[in-house]
Design a protein around this motif. Structure first.
Motif, mmCIF file in Angstrom:
data_model
loop_
_atom_site.group_PDB
_atom_site.id
_atom_site.type_symbol
_atom_site.label_atom_id
_atom_site.label_comp_id
_atom_site.label_asym_id
_atom_site.label_seq_id
_atom_site.Cartn_x
_atom_site.Cartn_y
_atom_site.Cartn_z
ATOM 1 N N SER A 283 24.635 -24.065 -16.585
ATOM 2 C CA SER A 283 23.946 -23.749 -15.328
ATOM 3 C C SER A 283 24.373 -22.390 -14.762
ATOM 4 O O SER A 283 23.722 -21.850 -13.871
ATOM 5 C CB SER A 283 24.203 -24.842 -14.295
ATOM 6 N N LEU A 284 25.467 -21.831 -15.297
ATOM 7 C CA LEU A 284 25.968 -20.540 -14.807
ATOM 8 C C LEU A 284 25.287 -19.336 -15.453
ATOM 9 O O LEU A 284 25.491 -18.210 -15.005
ATOM 10 C CB LEU A 284 27.474 -20.439 -15.044
ATOM 11 N N ILE A 285 24.490 -19.557 -16.493
ATOM 12 C CA ILE A 285 23.882 -18.432 -17.210
ATOM 13 C C ILE A 285 23.124 -17.478 -16.265
ATOM 14 O O ILE A 285 23.366 -16.276 -16.300
ATOM 15 C CB ILE A 285 23.001 -18.919 -18.389
ATOM 16 N N PRO A 286 22.228 -17.977 -15.375
ATOM 17 C CA PRO A 286 21.540 -17.036 -14.473
ATOM 18 C C PRO A 286 22.504 -16.296 -13.542
ATOM 19 O O PRO A 286 22.309 -15.104 -13.258
ATOM 20 C CB PRO A 286 20.593 -17.937 -13.656
ATOM 21 N N GLU A 287 23.555 -16.986 -13.083
ATOM 22 C CA GLU A 287 24.541 -16.350 -12.201
ATOM 23 C C GLU A 287 25.305 -15.249 -12.943
ATOM 24 O O GLU A 287 25.614 -14.198 -12.374
ATOM 25 C CB GLU A 287 25.526 -17.388 -11.643
ATOM 26 N N ILE A 288 25.631 -15.492 -14.211
ATOM 27 C CA ILE A 288 26.338 -14.490 -15.013
ATOM 28 C C ILE A 288 25.451 -13.267 -15.209
ATOM 29 O O ILE A 288 25.894 -12.128 -15.045
ATOM 30 C CB ILE A 288 26.794 -15.092 -16.365
ATOM 31 N N GLU A 289 24.168 -13.496 -15.525
ATOM 32 C CA GLU A 289 23.240 -12.370 -15.698
ATOM 33 C C GLU A 289 23.141 -11.562 -14.403
ATOM 34 O O GLU A 289 23.183 -10.328 -14.430
ATOM 35 C CB GLU A 289 21.849 -12.880 -16.103
#
Length: 184
Positions: A76-82
């Protein structure tokens, strides 16, 4: 009296060592063409409402010299990392494959290499200034001590030798980094 002198010399050496360590840390942030996890070291991710360094929410590694792979511990963190990578303004365009975030590091142009070498030189010069200021402060502190002129001269020479050694070390570190930057 001897303790004060030893304290002064040790403190000066420690301050000069810190300047060299700081230079090494600054130069590590200057990329030299190949991908490295430290390139995304400044990225901060919004982790459940609190800003968290990227390396605390994901594994960062480099499968090859031109790719940085970021494997989050929670998908779920992928968009936040991007978003964190975009906000950090590193000049990278992150992509995700549903499992991890991948950054392709473009090769450096000759002009960009020269800019990075100038930046590295500026960092090295700044470190030299810090070392010279440490020498000046130590010499000023020496003058305040109640010691003989001969002892003061000997200590000033010792401090100067220490300064010369640290400046030479800074020059070697810079030369190595410049070579790394300019190598295609």
């Amino acid at each position: 009296m001897e303790d004060e002198i030893e304290f002064l010399i040790d403190g000066t050496k420690e301050a000069m060592d810190k300047a060299v360590k700081h230079l090494e840390k600054q130069l590590a942030n200057i990329r030299a063409g190949k991908a490295s996890p430290s390139m995304v070291g400044s990225v901060v991710v919004d982790y459940y409402g609190s800003p968290t360094p990227l390396n605390q929410v994901a594994n960062v590694n480099t499968p090859d010299g031109m790719t940085i792979s970021i494997q989050p511990w929670e998908k779920s963190l992928i968009p936040e990392i991007e978003k964190g990578i975009q906000v950090a303004n590193l000049g990278f365009n992150p992509q995700n494959n549903g499992e991890s975030v991948i950054i392709n590091v473009p090769p450096l142009t000759e002009e960009r290499r020269k800019e990075l070498a100038k930046q590295a030189k500026a960092e090295a010069e700044e470190a030299k200034v810090v070392v010279r200021n440490d020498r000046k402060n130590a010499n000023n502190d020496l003058k305040k001590l109640d010691i003989s002129e001969d002892l003061q001269k000997n200590l000033e020479e010792e401090i100067q030798e220490m300064t010369d050694n640290h400046i030479a070390k800074i020059d070697r570190i810079f030369a190595q980094k410049e070579k790394e930057i300019m190598t295609v």
